[in-house]
Design a protein around this motif. Structure first.
Motif, mmCIF file in Angstrom:
data_model
loop_
_atom_site.group_PDB
_atom_site.id
_atom_site.type_symbol
_atom_site.label_atom_id
_atom_site.label_comp_id
_atom_site.label_asym_id
_atom_site.label_seq_id
_atom_site.Cartn_x
_atom_site.Cartn_y
_atom_site.Cartn_z
ATOM 1 N N SER A 1 -4.158 2.364 1.104
ATOM 2 C CA SER A 1 -4.138 1.361 -0.490
ATOM 3 C C SER A 1 -4.744 3.261 -1.060
ATOM 4 N N ALA B 1 0.443 -1.341 -0.117
ATOM 5 C CA ALA B 1 0.166 -0.048 -0.216
ATOM 6 C C ALA B 1 0.704 1.425 -0.109
ATOM 7 N N SER C 1 -7.524 -2.142 -1.119
ATOM 8 C CA SER C 1 -6.855 -3.632 -0.277
ATOM 9 C C SER C 1 -8.277 -3.826 -0.248
#
Length: 307
Positions: A96, A63, A100
């Motif tokens: 992120s 991320a 995700s």
């Protein structure tokens, strides 16, 4: 006919390889994949590899060090209480920008066994626990979903005139009482992109999630789902699928997996535009909000004129 998307399945050794190679990480981030499963061998029934990394820790690394790649972390309530899973899932979505999500499993191949009578969550050695079965895993998925929604993102208003930063009365208790007893709420706000995608692994029809009302499962991977998993070196399966997960074995390097992904993308699989939230990339509808009758965790905030 719509072309299927392509995703990747990464086992323990691949996580170590990917996170230690800037060149591989750059290649992975540039590929127009739908997503990658980080640590798929945790929950698909595979034997554990000699080397692995925590799926959520790798997710945090990706991320922060990538811009486009989307991923699912793999987790099971065998090791972690769903409140802790929810905190990780929400934190990764914030880090992120919604790239995700979670792949929930029944067992974690790398987790210790808990007490015989309650091996789920008891494996952490902190007491409590629940039966280690699909019902418990689905209850964990439900808990993750509602916990992530318990602090609405748009309740953060930052009103300087009134001094009210958060409409805290909109933060609610989840009041879960099934395999787990959770009052809530989560101690982190909902991600800006909304509740995270939750996937399930089902290799056979008997592995399907035992869901009813308030189904938290957005996506089912495996032969019994809409996104089958194919071993690296095999051919794509016949039939029409939404997508396919191309999975490398423990002894197959990430470079071979990325090379195969490039070939598949050039030969019939759909390119998924890089970047953006995982839910949007997979064209999944947003989950229903929590009911308006949910119990507020805090009173209505009052103005703070000193601010």
């Amino acid at each position: 006919m719509t072309k299927p998307y392509l995703a990747l399945g990464l086992a323990g050794p691949h996580l170590a390889e990917l996170t230690t190679s800037p060149a591989l990480l750059s290649r992975w981030d540039a590929l127009p994949l739908a997503f990658s499963v980080l640590g798929i061998d945790r929950i698909d029934g595979s034997a554990p590899a000699p080397v692995t990394l925590a799926s959520s820790a790798v997710g945090a690394t990706l991320a922060g060090s990538t811009k486009h790649g989307r991923f699912l972390i793999a987790a099971a309530p065998q090791r972690d209480h769903p409140y802790n899973i929810a905190r990780r899932v929400a934190s990764l979505a914030h880090l992120s920008g919604g790239r995700s999500g979670l792949l929930i499993g029944v067992r974690d191949a790398y987790a210790p066994e808990g007490p015989r009578e309650a091996p789920a969550w008891g494996g952490a050695g902190l007491g409590g626990g629940a039966p280690l079965n699909a019902h418990t895993a689905c209850d964990a998925a439900r808990a993750v979903r509602v916990l992530e929604q318990s602090w609405p993102h748009d309740s953060i208003i930052g009103n300087r005139e009134t001094g009210i930063l958060v409409e805290s009365n909109r933060i609610v208790h989840v009041d879960i009482d099934n395999s787990f007893s959770i009052a809530g709420p989560l101690n982190a706000p909902e991600p800006r992109t909304g509740a995270s995608v939750i996937a399930w692994y089902a290799e056979a029809p008997a592995d399907a999630p035992p869901v009813g009302d308030n189904n938290p499962i957005d996506l089912i991977l495996g032969a019994a789902g809409s996104v089958p998993v194919v071993a690296l070196g095999d051919e794509p399966p016949p039939g029409a699928f939404v997508g396919v997960v191309l999975r490398a074995g423990h002894d197959q390097p990430v470079d071979d997996l990325l090379n195969a992904a490039e070939r598949w993308l050039a030969d019939g699989f759909a390119s998924t535009p890089p970047g953006g939230s995982l839910r949007v990339a997979l064209n999944l509808s947003a989950p229903a909000p929590l009911p308006s009758t949910a119990r507020p965790a805090f009173p209505v905030p009052q103005p703070h004129v000193s601010l």
